[in-house]
Design a protein around this motif. Structure first.
Motif, short mmCIF file in Angstrom:
data_model
loop_
_atom_site.label_atom_id
_atom_site.label_comp_id
_atom_site.label_asym_id
_atom_site.label_seq_id
_atom_site.Cartn_x
_atom_site.Cartn_y
_atom_site.Cartn_z
N PRO A 15 1.99 -1.06 0.03
CA PRO A 15 2.50 -0.33 1.12
C PRO A 15 2.66 -1.05 2.50
O PRO A 15 3.49 -1.16 3.24
CB PRO A 15 1.94 1.18 1.05
CG PRO A 15 1.40 0.97 -0.15
CD PRO A 15 0.93 -0.17 -0.65
N LEU A 16 1.58 -1.62 3.09
CA LEU A 16 1.43 -2.32 4.27
C LEU A 16 2.50 -3.36 4.53
O LEU A 16 3.32 -3.32 5.24
CB LEU A 16 -0.04 -2.93 4.41
CG LEU A 16 -0.18 -3.67 5.79
CD1 LEU A 16 -0.08 -2.86 6.98
CD2 LEU A 16 -1.51 -4.43 5.72
N HIS A 63 -4.92 8.33 2.61
CA HIS A 63 -5.42 7.84 1.16
C HIS A 63 -4.30 8.19 0.15
O HIS A 63 -4.67 8.36 -1.03
CB HIS A 63 -6.64 8.51 0.82
CG HIS A 63 -7.60 8.55 1.63
ND1 HIS A 63 -8.42 7.24 2.00
CD2 HIS A 63 -8.32 9.18 2.83
CE1 HIS A 63 -9.22 7.32 2.89
NE2 HIS A 63 -9.29 8.67 3.47
N ARG A 64 -3.02 8.09 0.57
CA ARG A 64 -2.04 8.59 -0.69
C ARG A 64 -1.11 6.97 -0.64
O ARG A 64 -0.47 6.96 0.47
CB ARG A 64 -1.20 9.71 -0.23
CG ARG A 64 -1.84 10.91 -0.17
CD ARG A 64 -0.81 11.86 0.32
NE ARG A 64 -1.42 13.19 0.19
CZ ARG A 64 -1.77 13.85 1.40
NH1 ARG A 64 -1.65 13.22 2.48
NH2 ARG A 64 -2.32 15.03 1.49
N PRO A 65 -1.32 6.16 -1.65
CA PRO A 65 -0.24 5.16 -1.52
C PRO A 65 0.93 5.34 -1.79
O PRO A 65 1.42 6.13 -2.52
CB PRO A 65 -0.96 4.58 -2.86
CG PRO A 65 -2.28 4.89 -3.36
CD PRO A 65 -2.26 6.44 -2.77
N ALA A 66 1.71 4.78 -1.02
CA ALA A 66 2.96 4.70 -0.68
C ALA A 66 3.87 4.11 -1.87
O ALA A 66 3.47 2.89 -2.24
CB ALA A 66 3.61 4.44 0.64
N PHE A 67 5.02 4.52 -2.41
CA PHE A 67 5.74 3.73 -3.24
C PHE A 67 7.14 3.52 -2.53
O PHE A 67 7.34 2.80 -1.71
CB PHE A 67 5.90 4.58 -4.73
CG PHE A 67 6.72 4.08 -5.56
CD1 PHE A 67 5.86 2.65 -6.16
CD2 PHE A 67 7.87 4.00 -6.31
CE1 PHE A 67 6.49 1.77 -7.25
CE2 PHE A 67 8.58 3.33 -7.13
CZ PHE A 67 7.70 2.27 -7.64
N LYS A 68 8.27 4.35 -3.20
CA LYS A 68 9.43 3.82 -2.55
C LYS A 68 9.48 4.53 -1.16
O LYS A 68 9.10 5.60 -0.90
CB LYS A 68 10.48 4.64 -3.42
CG LYS A 68 12.10 4.37 -2.78
CD LYS A 68 13.04 4.12 -3.95
CE LYS A 68 14.44 3.49 -3.14
NZ LYS A 68 15.51 4.14 -4.15
N MET A 69 10.17 3.70 -0.16
CA MET A 69 10.38 4.21 1.20
C MET A 69 11.81 4.25 1.52
O MET A 69 12.59 3.31 1.47
CB MET A 69 9.47 3.12 2.19
CG MET A 69 8.04 3.23 1.75
SD MET A 69 7.09 1.89 2.56
CE MET A 69 7.10 0.80 1.33
N ALA A 70 11.96 5.16 2.51
CA ALA A 70 13.39 5.10 3.20
C ALA A 70 13.05 5.33 4.63
O ALA A 70 12.07 6.16 5.01
CB ALA A 70 14.17 6.05 2.59
N THR A 82 8.31 8.54 2.24
CA THR A 82 7.88 7.78 1.26
C THR A 82 7.17 8.65 0.06
O THR A 82 6.54 9.92 0.38
CB THR A 82 6.67 6.80 1.48
OG1 THR A 82 6.22 6.08 0.31
CG2 THR A 82 5.63 7.37 1.89
N GLY A 83 7.36 8.29 -1.20
CA GLY A 83 6.96 9.02 -2.37
C GLY A 83 5.52 8.38 -2.70
O GLY A 83 5.21 7.43 -2.12
N HIS A 84 4.77 9.03 -3.75
CA HIS A 84 3.42 8.61 -3.83
C HIS A 84 3.28 8.55 -5.51
O HIS A 84 3.74 9.29 -6.22
CB HIS A 84 2.49 9.38 -3.48
CG HIS A 84 2.62 9.79 -1.84
ND1 HIS A 84 2.08 8.65 -1.12
CD2 HIS A 84 3.03 10.73 -1.04
CE1 HIS A 84 2.40 9.11 0.13
NE2 HIS A 84 2.73 10.26 0.18
N PHE A 85 2.19 7.53 -5.88
CA PHE A 85 2.00 7.67 -7.26
C PHE A 85 0.93 8.67 -7.60
O PHE A 85 1.36 9.62 -8.62
CB PHE A 85 1.02 6.12 -7.62
CG PHE A 85 1.91 5.09 -8.05
CD1 PHE A 85 2.43 5.26 -9.11
CD2 PHE A 85 2.23 4.25 -7.38
CE1 PHE A 85 3.22 4.06 -9.73
CE2 PHE A 85 3.01 3.11 -7.46
CZ PHE A 85 3.58 2.98 -9.02
N TRP A 86 -0.28 8.85 -7.17
CA TRP A 86 -1.27 9.71 -7.73
C TRP A 86 -1.10 11.19 -6.88
O TRP A 86 -1.75 12.19 -7.18
CB TRP A 86 -2.45 9.22 -7.43
CG TRP A 86 -2.56 8.11 -8.49
CD1 TRP A 86 -2.81 8.20 -9.93
CD2 TRP A 86 -2.47 6.79 -8.22
NE1 TRP A 86 -2.85 6.95 -10.38
CE2 TRP A 86 -2.53 5.96 -9.48
CE3 TRP A 86 -2.22 5.90 -7.27
CZ2 TRP A 86 -2.45 4.74 -9.57
CZ3 TRP A 86 -2.26 4.72 -7.19
CH2 TRP A 86 -2.17 3.99 -8.50
#
Length: 165
Positions: A15-16, A63-70, A82-86
């Motif tokens: 995500p960074l 502590h929430r890894p980002a996935f798709k971002m807008a 952003t959405g998250h995996f876990w």
């Protein structure tokens, strides 16, 4: 398909670079770098790398890894959704100051074992997806989950209002 699981640590690295590129491209910082690419005659290093991209800020997303971002601008402020995996839900990150991004709000989704990876924006509307997570990413194939689309009103950028499922 591999049975190997992807760790949270591995997911936190992506995500960074993605958020930096999104914010930079929206602010025009990336345009000059693309217009004047550097040529390198040395072999590429192993692993992921980027040229002409500078990390200017960092957040661990609570502590929430980002996935798709807008990203969108509202009244002079820039918000990254952003959405998250876990973690079932979506984060709204204030990236107005790219050197100091901060999670302004986390919108939790109540059903565990549901992926909330996808986010897309159009004007004052946000569309998010719900789906069954893969077992090799921590999903429980026998547990209940939600699926479908959620449509949100985001006229108030920090208070999404659910319109439809």
């Amino acid at each position: 398909m591999s049975d190997q699981k992807i760790s949270r640590r591995q997911m936190l690295k992506a995500p960074l670079i993605g958020a930096t590129a999104v914010a930079a491209s929206q602010s025009g910082l990336l345009c000059e770098a693309i217009a004047q690419p550097q040529r390198s005659h040395s072999p590429a290093p192993a692993g992921a790398f980027a040229h002409n991209v500078e990390a200017v800020g960092y957040t661990d997303m609570e502590h929430r890894p980002a996935f798709k971002m807008a990203i969108r601008e509202v009244k002079g402020r820039w918000y990254l959704y952003t959405g998250h995996f876990w973690d079932a839900g979506w984060s709204i990150v204030d990236v107005t100051d790219p050197a100091k991004p901060r999670v302004a709000k986390f919108v939790a989704y109540p059903t565990p074992n549901t992926w909330t990876l996808q986010v897309d924006l159009s004007g004052d509307t946000m569309v998010t997806a719900l789906e069954k997570p893969f077992a090799n990413f921590g999903g429980n194939p026998n547990a209940p989950f939600d699926e479908g689309l959620l449509i949100w009103d985001i006229a108030d950028p920090l208070s999404p209002q659910l319109l439809s499922h």
